[in-house]
Design a protein around this motif. Structure first.
Motif, PDB file in Angstrom:
ATOM      1  N   GLY A  55      -6.316 -10.148  -2.662  1.00 56.95           N
ATOM      2  CA  GLY A  55      -6.784 -11.108  -3.654  1.00 56.95           C
ATOM      3  C   GLY A  55      -8.287 -11.283  -3.646  1.00 56.95           C
ATOM      4  O   GLY A  55      -8.796 -12.294  -4.113  1.00 56.95           O
ATOM      5  N   VAL A  56      -9.014 -10.333  -3.123  1.00 54.07           N
ATOM      6  CA  VAL A  56     -10.471 -10.414  -3.011  1.00 54.07           C
ATOM      7  C   VAL A  56     -11.112 -10.204  -4.381  1.00 54.07           C
ATOM      8  O   VAL A  56     -10.619  -9.443  -5.205  1.00 54.07           O
ATOM      9  N   TYR A  84     -17.989   2.528   4.779  1.00 56.28           N
ATOM     10  CA  TYR A  84     -18.131   1.106   4.494  1.00 56.28           C
ATOM     11  C   TYR A  84     -18.390   0.356   5.792  1.00 56.28           C
ATOM     12  O   TYR A  84     -17.760   0.628   6.805  1.00 56.28           O
ATOM     13  N   ARG A  85     -19.330  -0.576   5.735  1.00 62.08           N
ATOM     14  CA  ARG A  85     -19.568  -1.505   6.839  1.00 62.08           C
ATOM     15  C   ARG A  85     -19.650  -2.885   6.226  1.00 62.08           C
ATOM     16  O   ARG A  85     -20.199  -3.070   5.141  1.00 62.08           O
ATOM     17  N   GLY A  86     -19.097  -3.851   6.911  1.00 62.07           N
ATOM     18  CA  GLY A  86     -19.163  -5.189   6.364  1.00 62.07           C
ATOM     19  C   GLY A  86     -18.618  -6.225   7.318  1.00 62.07           C
ATOM     20  O   GLY A  86     -17.885  -5.923   8.247  1.00 62.07           O
ATOM     21  N   ARG A  87     -18.994  -7.423   7.062  1.00 56.19           N
ATOM     22  CA  ARG A  87     -18.588  -8.559   7.878  1.00 56.19           C
ATOM     23  C   ARG A  87     -17.258  -9.103   7.377  1.00 56.19           C
ATOM     24  O   ARG A  87     -16.879  -8.848   6.232  1.00 56.19           O
ATOM     25  N   PRO A  88     -16.566  -9.881   8.206  1.00 53.01           N
ATOM     26  CA  PRO A  88     -15.365 -10.559   7.708  1.00 53.01           C
ATOM     27  C   PRO A  88     -15.749 -11.538   6.596  1.00 53.01           C
ATOM     28  O   PRO A  88     -16.760 -12.227   6.677  1.00 53.01           O
ATOM     29  N   LEU A  89     -14.955 -11.574   5.553  1.00 59.19           N
ATOM     30  CA  LEU A  89     -15.249 -12.404   4.393  1.00 59.19           C
ATOM     31  C   LEU A  89     -14.678 -13.811   4.556  1.00 59.19           C
ATOM     32  O   LEU A  89     -13.659 -14.006   5.217  1.00 59.19           O
ATOM     33  N   THR A  90     -15.334 -14.773   3.930  1.00 55.01           N
ATOM     34  CA  THR A  90     -14.822 -16.142   3.947  1.00 55.01           C
ATOM     35  C   THR A  90     -13.757 -16.289   2.865  1.00 55.01           C
ATOM     36  O   THR A  90     -13.608 -15.424   1.995  1.00 55.01           O
ATOM     37  N   LEU A  91     -13.049 -17.394   2.899  1.00 53.29           N
ATOM     38  CA  LEU A  91     -11.979 -17.637   1.922  1.00 53.29           C
ATOM     39  C   LEU A  91     -12.497 -17.763   0.495  1.00 53.29           C
ATOM     40  O   LEU A  91     -11.720 -17.635  -0.452  1.00 53.29           O
ATOM     41  N   THR A  92     -13.787 -18.006   0.331  1.00 57.61           N
ATOM     42  CA  THR A  92     -14.333 -18.164  -1.024  1.00 57.61           C
ATOM     43  C   THR A  92     -14.160 -16.900  -1.859  1.00 57.61           C
ATOM     44  O   THR A  92     -14.151 -16.964  -3.080  1.00 57.61           O
ATOM     45  N   HIS A  93     -13.998 -15.756  -1.210  1.00 65.71           N
ATOM     46  CA  HIS A  93     -13.794 -14.487  -1.927  1.00 65.71           C
ATOM     47  C   HIS A  93     -12.328 -14.232  -2.260  1.00 65.71           C
ATOM     48  O   HIS A  93     -11.996 -13.220  -2.856  1.00 65.71           O
ATOM     49  N   PHE A  94     -11.439 -15.147  -1.881  1.00 64.97           N
ATOM     50  CA  PHE A  94     -10.007 -14.948  -2.052  1.00 64.97           C
ATOM     51  C   PHE A  94      -9.362 -16.076  -2.864  1.00 64.97           C
ATOM     52  O   PHE A  94      -8.319 -16.591  -2.490  1.00 64.97           O
ATOM     53  N   THR A 108      -5.153 -29.828   1.124  1.00 60.18           N
ATOM     54  CA  THR A 108      -4.838 -28.572   1.795  1.00 60.18           C
ATOM     55  C   THR A 108      -5.656 -27.451   1.163  1.00 60.18           C
ATOM     56  O   THR A 108      -5.665 -27.291  -0.053  1.00 60.18           O
ATOM     57  N   VAL A 109      -6.324 -26.693   2.005  1.00 59.87           N
ATOM     58  CA  VAL A 109      -7.082 -25.542   1.541  1.00 59.87           C
ATOM     59  C   VAL A 109      -6.129 -24.344   1.538  1.00 59.87           C
ATOM     60  O   VAL A 109      -5.413 -24.108   2.502  1.00 59.87           O
ATOM     61  N   SER A 110      -6.116 -23.618   0.425  1.00 64.48           N
ATOM     62  CA  SER A 110      -5.263 -22.431   0.328  1.00 64.48           C
ATOM     63  C   SER A 110      -6.040 -21.279  -0.311  1.00 64.48           C
ATOM     64  O   SER A 110      -7.040 -21.491  -0.981  1.00 64.48           O
ATOM     65  N   ALA A 111      -5.551 -20.064  -0.072  1.00 64.03           N
ATOM     66  CA  ALA A 111      -6.200 -18.868  -0.622  1.00 64.03           C
ATOM     67  C   ALA A 111      -5.173 -17.748  -0.752  1.00 64.03           C
ATOM     68  O   ALA A 111      -4.153 -17.748  -0.077  1.00 64.03           O
ATOM     69  N   VAL A 143     -16.816 -26.313  15.499  1.00 65.65           N
ATOM     70  CA  VAL A 143     -16.331 -26.018  14.159  1.00 65.65           C
ATOM     71  C   VAL A 143     -16.786 -24.609  13.785  1.00 65.65           C
ATOM     72  O   VAL A 143     -17.897 -24.211  14.074  1.00 65.65           O
ATOM     73  N   ASP A 144     -15.894 -23.847  13.149  1.00 65.17           N
ATOM     74  CA  ASP A 144     -16.210 -22.488  12.714  1.00 65.17           C
ATOM     75  C   ASP A 144     -15.886 -22.317  11.238  1.00 65.17           C
ATOM     76  O   ASP A 144     -14.958 -22.943  10.725  1.00 65.17           O
ATOM     77  N   VAL A 145     -16.634 -21.434  10.582  1.00 62.06           N
ATOM     78  CA  VAL A 145     -16.310 -21.065   9.210  1.00 62.06           C
ATOM     79  C   VAL A 145     -15.060 -20.192   9.265  1.00 62.06           C
ATOM     80  O   VAL A 145     -14.943 -19.314  10.113  1.00 62.06           O
ATOM     81  N   VAL A 146     -14.118 -20.438   8.363  1.00 64.11           N
ATOM     82  CA  VAL A 146     -12.882 -19.649   8.322  1.00 64.11           C
ATOM     83  C   VAL A 146     -13.192 -18.307   7.670  1.00 64.11           C
ATOM     84  O   VAL A 146     -13.667 -18.250   6.540  1.00 64.11           O
ATOM     85  N   LYS A 147     -12.922 -17.247   8.420  1.00 62.68           N
ATOM     86  CA  LYS A 147     -13.158 -15.893   7.918  1.00 62.68           C
ATOM     87  C   LYS A 147     -11.861 -15.115   7.954  1.00 62.68           C
ATOM     88  O   LYS A 147     -10.963 -15.409   8.719  1.00 62.68           O
ATOM     89  N   THR A 148     -11.785 -14.091   7.118  1.00 67.29           N
ATOM     90  CA  THR A 148     -10.565 -13.298   7.008  1.00 67.29           C
ATOM     91  C   THR A 148     -10.854 -11.846   7.372  1.00 67.29           C
ATOM     92  O   THR A 148     -11.465 -11.583   8.379  1.00 67.29           O
ATOM     93  N   LEU A 149     -10.476 -10.947   6.512  1.00 62.44           N
ATOM     94  CA  LEU A 149     -10.652  -9.516   6.726  1.00 62.44           C
ATOM     95  C   LEU A 149     -12.018  -9.050   6.240  1.00 62.44           C
ATOM     96  O   LEU A 149     -12.623  -9.654   5.361  1.00 62.44           O
ATOM     97  N   SER A 150     -12.459  -7.925   6.761  1.00 63.78           N
ATOM     98  CA  SER A 150     -13.659  -7.280   6.231  1.00 63.78           C
ATOM     99  C   SER A 150     -13.202  -6.191   5.255  1.00 63.78           C
ATOM    100  O   SER A 150     -12.042  -5.776   5.266  1.00 63.78           O
TER     101      SER A 150
END
Length: 184
Positions: A55-56, A84-94, A108-111, A143-150
């Motif tokens: 869903g990116v 490809y090189r890249g960092r784990p993405l935040t939920l804002t991209h999903f 509730t935060v969902s993605a 506290v950490d920023v929620v990250k997903t897949l790269s």
């Protein structure tokens, strides 16, 4: 026993030889042009394949660093590699919701990380300045920023076969197109 020798001459042999020479020169040119096409178009093709499974958004895929290398000197399509090189993405991209912190206290935060699967985050997840954060323990901090897949993980994960199919199909189309242009 009698023996006979036959001599067969081909009409327009010079014309056929010139046509075959043109084919050989044209194939090298077609390969060079196809490699050039891969450099410019492959990131878009990869993005399309990734977005079929995840869903990116397009910006998330484009945020990854892509490097298309031609190790064959333009002589072979097989010598082209896409890295490809890249960092784990935040939920804002999903397709994260809500996008901003709502006025009510409990939300509730969902993605949608994997297409068709909307996932609700842990209740410790909250939004601040448009980014999803999550507390690690029972206390207020850390506290950490929620990250997903790269993007590289997505490409080598569920989307691998789709990306390969899209690349092969489009590379074949571009090569055929260049060969047809050169044979005109």
């Amino acid at each position: 026993m009698s023996r006979s020798a036959y001599t067969i001459s081909m009409r327009d042999a010079d014309k056929i030889r010139k046509h075959l020479d043109k084919l050989q020169e044209g194939s090298e040119t077609a390969i060079k042009r196809t490699v050039s096409d891969i450099r410019t178009r492959a990131p878009g093709w990869v993005s399309k394949g990734v977005r079929q499974h995840y869903g990116v958004d397009t910006a998330g895929v484009k945020s990854a660093s892509v490097r298309v290398e031609d190790n064959s000197g333009g002589r072979s399509i097989a010598g082209v590699s896409i890295r490809y090189r890249g960092r784990p993405l935040t939920l804002t991209h999903f397709s994260m919701s809500p996008k901003e912190r709502p006025a009510k206290k409990k939300y509730t935060v969902s993605a949608t990380i994997i297409k068709g699967q909307r996932k609700a985050m842990d209740r410790k997840t909250y939004i601040h300045s448009g980014l999803p954060f999550q507390r690690r323990g029972a206390s207020r901090y850390p506290v950490d920023v929620v990250k997903t897949l790269s993007v590289p993980q997505m490409i080598s994960g569920k989307a691998k076969e789709t990306v390969e199919d899209i690349l092969n199909e489009n590379i074949e189309k571009r090569f055929e197109n260049h060969v047809n242009q050169l044979l005109k």
